[in-house]
Design a protein around this motif. Sequence first.
Motif, PDB file in Angstrom:
ATOM      1  N   GLY A   1       0.824  -1.207   0.000  1.00  0.00           N
ATOM      2  CA  GLY A   1       0.000   0.000   0.000  1.00  0.00           C
ATOM      3  C   GLY A   1       0.853   1.249   0.000  1.00  0.00           C
ATOM      4  O   GLY A   1       0.520   2.247  -0.663  1.00  0.00           O
ATOM      5  N   LEU A   2       1.967   1.196   0.748  1.00  0.00           N
ATOM      6  CA  LEU A   2       2.877   2.339   0.762  1.00  0.00           C
ATOM      7  C   LEU A   2       3.497   2.548  -0.618  1.00  0.00           C
ATOM      8  O   LEU A   2       3.589   3.682  -1.107  1.00  0.00           O
ATOM      9  CB  LEU A   2       3.977   2.109   1.806  1.00  0.00           C
ATOM     10  N   ALA A   3       3.919   1.457  -1.245  1.00  0.00           N
ATOM     11  CA  ALA A   3       4.561   1.564  -2.560  1.00  0.00           C
ATOM     12  C   ALA A   3       3.623   2.154  -3.598  1.00  0.00           C
ATOM     13  O   ALA A   3       4.053   2.932  -4.471  1.00  0.00           O
ATOM     14  CB  ALA A   3       5.056   0.192  -3.003  1.00  0.00           C
ATOM     15  N   GLN A   4       2.344   1.811  -3.504  1.00  0.00           N
ATOM     16  CA  GLN A   4       1.366   2.303  -4.479  1.00  0.00           C
ATOM     17  C   GLN A   4       1.242   3.825  -4.443  1.00  0.00           C
ATOM     18  O   GLN A   4       0.929   4.456  -5.454  1.00  0.00           O
ATOM     19  CB  GLN A   4       0.004   1.655  -4.241  1.00  0.00           C
ATOM     20  N   GLN A   5       1.484   4.411  -3.270  1.00  0.00           N
ATOM     21  CA  GLN A   5       1.389   5.868  -3.161  1.00  0.00           C
ATOM     22  C   GLN A   5       2.437   6.573  -4.015  1.00  0.00           C
ATOM     23  O   GLN A   5       2.280   7.735  -4.388  1.00  0.00           O
ATOM     24  CB  GLN A   5       1.573   6.301  -1.709  1.00  0.00           C
ATOM     25  N   PHE A   6       3.520   5.865  -4.327  1.00  0.00           N
ATOM     26  CA  PHE A   6       4.644   6.512  -5.006  1.00  0.00           C
ATOM     27  C   PHE A   6       4.875   5.960  -6.413  1.00  0.00           C
ATOM     28  O   PHE A   6       5.909   6.226  -7.021  1.00  0.00           O
ATOM     29  CB  PHE A   6       5.921   6.331  -4.171  1.00  0.00           C
ATOM     30  N   GLU A   7       3.921   5.192  -6.917  1.00  0.00           N
ATOM     31  CA  GLU A   7       4.110   4.612  -8.246  1.00  0.00           C
ATOM     32  C   GLU A   7       4.036   5.662  -9.344  1.00  0.00           C
ATOM     33  O   GLU A   7       4.710   5.557 -10.368  1.00  0.00           O
ATOM     34  CB  GLU A   7       3.067   3.522  -8.500  1.00  0.00           C
ATOM     35  N   THR A   8       3.212   6.663  -9.128  1.00  0.00           N
ATOM     36  CA  THR A   8       3.089   7.723 -10.133  1.00  0.00           C
ATOM     37  C   THR A   8       3.363   9.073  -9.489  1.00  0.00           C
ATOM     38  O   THR A   8       2.942   9.330  -8.356  1.00  0.00           O
ATOM     39  CB  THR A   8       1.678   7.746 -10.753  1.00  0.00           C
ATOM     40  N   ALA A   9       4.062   9.914 -10.197  1.00  0.00           N
ATOM     41  CA  ALA A   9       4.387  11.247  -9.674  1.00  0.00           C
ATOM     42  C   ALA A   9       3.303  12.233 -10.075  1.00  0.00           C
ATOM     43  O   ALA A   9       2.830  12.235 -11.208  1.00  0.00           O
ATOM     44  CB  ALA A   9       5.732  11.708 -10.221  1.00  0.00           C
TER      45      ALA A   9
END
Length: 351
Positions: free
Chosen positions: A72-80
């Motif tokens: 879930g944390l990684a998904q927050q940073f997948e797109t800028a």
Amino acid sequence: MRLKPEGIKAHFDKQFRQGHGLADSSLWAVWISSDEPLFRNEAADEVRAQCRELGFNQRQVYQVGADFDWSGLAQQFETASLFAEQSILQLHLIALPSDAGRKVLLSWLERPPADTFVLILSDRIEAKTLNTKWFKQFEQSQAHVPIWPMKSDGLASWLARRANQAGLHLTAPALTLLQQYIDGNLLAADQELRKLSLLHGKNQIDERHIADAISDSSRYTVFDLTDACLEGKGEKAISIVLHLRSENVADPILLWSLSRELRVLAKIVRAQAAGSSFQDACQQAGVARFRQQAYKQHVTRLRPARLKQAHQLACLCDAAVKKANPLPIEQLLCDLAYVLSGHPPKVCAPV
């Protein structure tokens, strides 16, 4: 790359020269590991300060346990986001990263989270983990700041340096008393030094200032304890000992206060036995004039045998504080206060 705490600023300067931002550097994460909270916090403060200079004005903080949702944390940073502000992602590791967590960190080595600087804080990392493939990969690419606990024989010099850095002028006995009180707790040491700086500034600080600062949150202070002894109020002295201990006033502080009073009384008795007048004896013992009447009344009722017993009890207390005596320190302190008040010992009568 492994860094020392004092090398953090230089490393940032090297990585982000003359206005270069996060996109122009390979550094996007710092991992600080230490079992000493004060050192870990101060190193984290330095990293955050360097990040602020680079424009990282926002911060997201997560407590990371064994069941943390890394995906879930990684998904927050997948797109800028085009309008995203640069922010610090601060991860407090309660447990080392799970398999999912390691995968996220390793994936960030290939594609760092956009507009984000990652600050990881953890306890000391064991050699077994340091030698794993995934951690070596992280350490090779990013910064790791391992900070080792202070050795016990280095505490006195560290405390003196911190006091000097704070502009404090502590006497040697004051430093010794403060060291006994903090008992290796560097966060407590930092707190007490800040308090002393506010209270006394650049004035010289002696043992009385230390004792007063430590016990000032109590309904009683250590000086109430010695006053009760001088008044011959043994039961009250015991009550004050128990109260101060319940308020977490450290045993070395209580022992210092009672031992100091014992030394003063012994000096007066010895001086009088050598032929000095009571006033001269008080002067030799360093007793202020306005306090002499209280000492005069107490010396007349304090038998030499009581002084000897008090000295023996003080030695037992000192051994108990240093963990070299199995007798209960609370009983010993109560007995010392009671005997110093002019009464026979209640429990731990010295042989």
